[in-house]
Design a protein around this motif. Structure first.
Motif, short mmCIF file in Angstrom:
data_model
loop_
_atom_site.label_atom_id
_atom_site.label_comp_id
_atom_site.label_asym_id
_atom_site.label_seq_id
_atom_site.Cartn_x
_atom_site.Cartn_y
_atom_site.Cartn_z
N VAL A 1 -5.39 62.55 71.12
CA VAL A 1 -4.06 62.59 70.52
C VAL A 1 -3.70 64.04 70.21
CG1 VAL A 1 -4.35 60.29 69.56
CG2 VAL A 1 -4.88 62.28 68.14
N GLY A 2 -2.41 64.33 70.22
CA GLY A 2 -1.94 65.68 69.94
C GLY A 2 -0.82 66.06 70.87
N ASN B 1 -2.89 57.88 58.23
CA ASN B 1 -4.14 58.50 57.82
C ASN B 1 -4.79 59.37 58.88
OD1 ASN B 1 -4.13 57.29 55.25
ND2 ASN B 1 -5.06 55.42 56.06
N SER B 2 -4.07 59.75 59.91
CA SER B 2 -4.69 60.50 61.01
C SER B 2 -5.37 61.77 60.51
CB SER B 2 -3.63 60.87 62.05
OG SER B 2 -3.00 59.71 62.54
N LEU B 3 -4.65 62.57 59.74
CA LEU B 3 -5.24 63.82 59.26
C LEU B 3 -6.33 63.56 58.24
CD1 LEU B 3 -5.22 66.84 59.50
CD2 LEU B 3 -3.38 66.94 57.81
N ARG B 4 -6.15 62.55 57.41
CA ARG B 4 -7.21 62.20 56.45
C ARG B 4 -8.50 61.85 57.18
NH1 ARG B 4 -5.55 61.07 51.18
NH2 ARG B 4 -3.29 60.94 50.85
N MET C 1 -10.04 60.88 69.28
CA MET C 1 -10.17 59.96 68.15
C MET C 1 -11.47 59.15 68.23
SD MET C 1 -7.76 60.59 66.09
CE MET C 1 -8.03 59.21 64.95
N ASN C 2 -12.04 58.99 69.42
CA ASN C 2 -13.35 58.34 69.51
C ASN C 2 -14.38 59.12 68.71
OD1 ASN C 2 -13.04 56.00 71.06
ND2 ASN C 2 -13.11 57.13 72.98
N TRP D 1 -13.48 53.41 68.66
CA TRP D 1 -12.06 53.57 68.35
C TRP D 1 -11.25 52.91 69.46
CZ3 TRP D 1 -9.40 55.06 64.15
CH2 TRP D 1 -8.05 55.35 64.29
N LYS D 2 -11.08 51.60 69.33
CA LYS D 2 -10.37 50.83 70.34
C LYS D 2 -9.50 49.78 69.68
CE LYS D 2 -13.89 51.26 73.98
NZ LYS D 2 -14.79 50.54 74.90
#
Length: 412
Positions: A61-62, A82-85, A267-268, A330-331
């Motif tokens: 992601v990004g 909560n992505s950054l957390r 993210m995995n 992460w799925k």
């Protein structure tokens, strides 16, 4: 599918998503192959019947800026706000540091959240003052300074030479730590979308460049940085710099219109680190201990090559025996057969139950299996999309969730 095409220069995707058909030149596709996917498949593509191309995202992601000027933005799923957390928790940040991101997370752009937090930490560093270190300099001077290097002196003309070959120590701001901060500032300033945030980052970049050299800093160099008590105020900014540097790629450091740059976070990997930390912090029973990235041996032998197996964590009893093996995925959607096969292999080594942990998805992944009709394999979700309140931290929520999951299982 969530994407826009046509005349727009920005393509919006989620994880494991596909774009509308696009017209991309062969040089652009070659850049995707050779640069963006150099070490891993971050951005895929496939041809349509009419010769156009669909871009496809994975777990990265990004943002990616293609050399034709098109930007591809990939947003994370299963993380809520909560992505950054999650990213900070995975990289060892304290609850205080993570809680300080609440204001930054109010934006809906992942990279702007990273940039907002980074500029706050950067300003704190500048207010405190950049650290200095001694650097050894070899030079030829008209006056004796520091230590005379006799070997170089004789090699360059002997004792009668009008210049002295000297070696001396100077204090400098141009250290690897400061170069890493400057490089991360330069990169993230080019990725954020908010104009005021971009201006703030560029102003601080200009300030840093008065004393620090701008150059690409590699991940291996970051691992060699050791902070003493005089420089512990660097801890937070270097953690963020590491995240940015390891996830970014920039073709042209000095800028230009036709270039490729971006920052893509896997993210995995983030979720694996989240689960490892949550398990370590959450399972506090005196009779149990958690071992992250345990090395399993004995199931596949021979070779070469050697077959290595590393589940994300195992739980041992007070005798050191493995009682549970766990892994993170992460799925979203449904578990894959490869997930099950991998966990089954881990379980068979020690003849123990297994636990597969997934991100939030309303219970869709929660189920139980039996391996060889004797070993339990549990699939559970963690509350990664939990709406964190002012009175709690995401880390506490996750570690408590892991504790509750483990205590609910039947572990013989």
């Amino acid at each position: 599918m969530s994407s826009t095409a046509g005349d727009t220069r920005t393509i919006e995707l989620g994880e494991h998503d596909r774009s509308a058909p696009l017209r991309l030149s062969e040089p652009v596709l070659e850049t995707i192959e050779s640069r963006i996917n150099e070490s891993a498949t971050r951005l895929g593509y496939e041809y349509t019947q009419d010769g156009r191309v669909r871009l496809s995202s994975s777990s990265y992601v990004g943002l990616v800026a293609l050399p034709n000027g098109t930007q591809v933005r990939i947003r994370p799923k299963a993380a809520g706000g909560n992505s950054l957390r999650l990213l900070l928790y995975a990289h060892g940040a304290t609850s205080k540091t993570i809680d300080a991101t609440v204001e930054a997370l109010q934006g809906d752009v992942f990279l702007d959240a990273i940039g907002s937090l980074f500029v706050t930490r950067l300003q704190a560093l500048l207010n405190h003052g950049l650290g200095k270190k001694y650097r050894t300099t070899e030079a030829r001077e008209s006056h004796l300074r520091g230590r005379l290097d006799l070997q170089r002196q004789l090699a360059r003309g002997g004792v009668g030479d009008s210049e002295f070959a000297v070696e001396y120590e100077t204090l400098t701001h141009d250290t690897v730590a400061n170069q890493a901060v400057l490089y991360a500032t330069h990169v993230v300033a080019r990725l954020v979308t908010d104009r005021s945030l971009q201006n703030a980052l560029r102003q601080r970049e200009h300030q840093l460049r008065r004393d620090v050299t701008l150059r690409p800093v590699h991940g291996a160099e970051l691992e060699q940085i050791h902070l003493d008590r005089r420089h512990d105020h660097y801890e937070d900014i270097l953690r963020l710099a590491k995240i940015i540097i390891q996830a970014s790629f920039v073709d042209n450091l000095q800028g230009g219109t036709q270039e490729t740059y971006g920052l893509l976070v896997n993210m995995n990997r983030v979720f694996e680190s989240v689960v490892e930390r949550a398990a370590t912090e959450g399972v506090t029973d005196a009779a149990w201990s958690v071992e992250a990235q345990s090395h399993i041996t004995g199931l596949v032998t021979g070779g070469p090559p050697t077959v290595n197996m590393y589940p994300d964590f195992v739980i041992r009893d007070d005798d050191g025996q493995v009682r549970l093996v766990g892994d993170a995925k992460w799925k979203t959607g449904s578990p894959s057969q490869s997930d099950i096969y991998q966990m089954t292999s881990y379980q068979l080594v020690d003849d123990v139950p297994g636990l597969l942990l997934y991100p939030s998805q309303d219970g869709a992944m929660t189920t139980d299996y039996r391996v060889d009709d004797r070993l339990s394999l549990y699939l559970r979700e963690l509350p990664t999309a939990h709406d964190v309140t002012d009175s709690e931290s995401l880390g506490d929520v996750l570690s408590s969730a892991v504790t509750a999951v483990v205590e609910s299982l039947t572990i013989n």
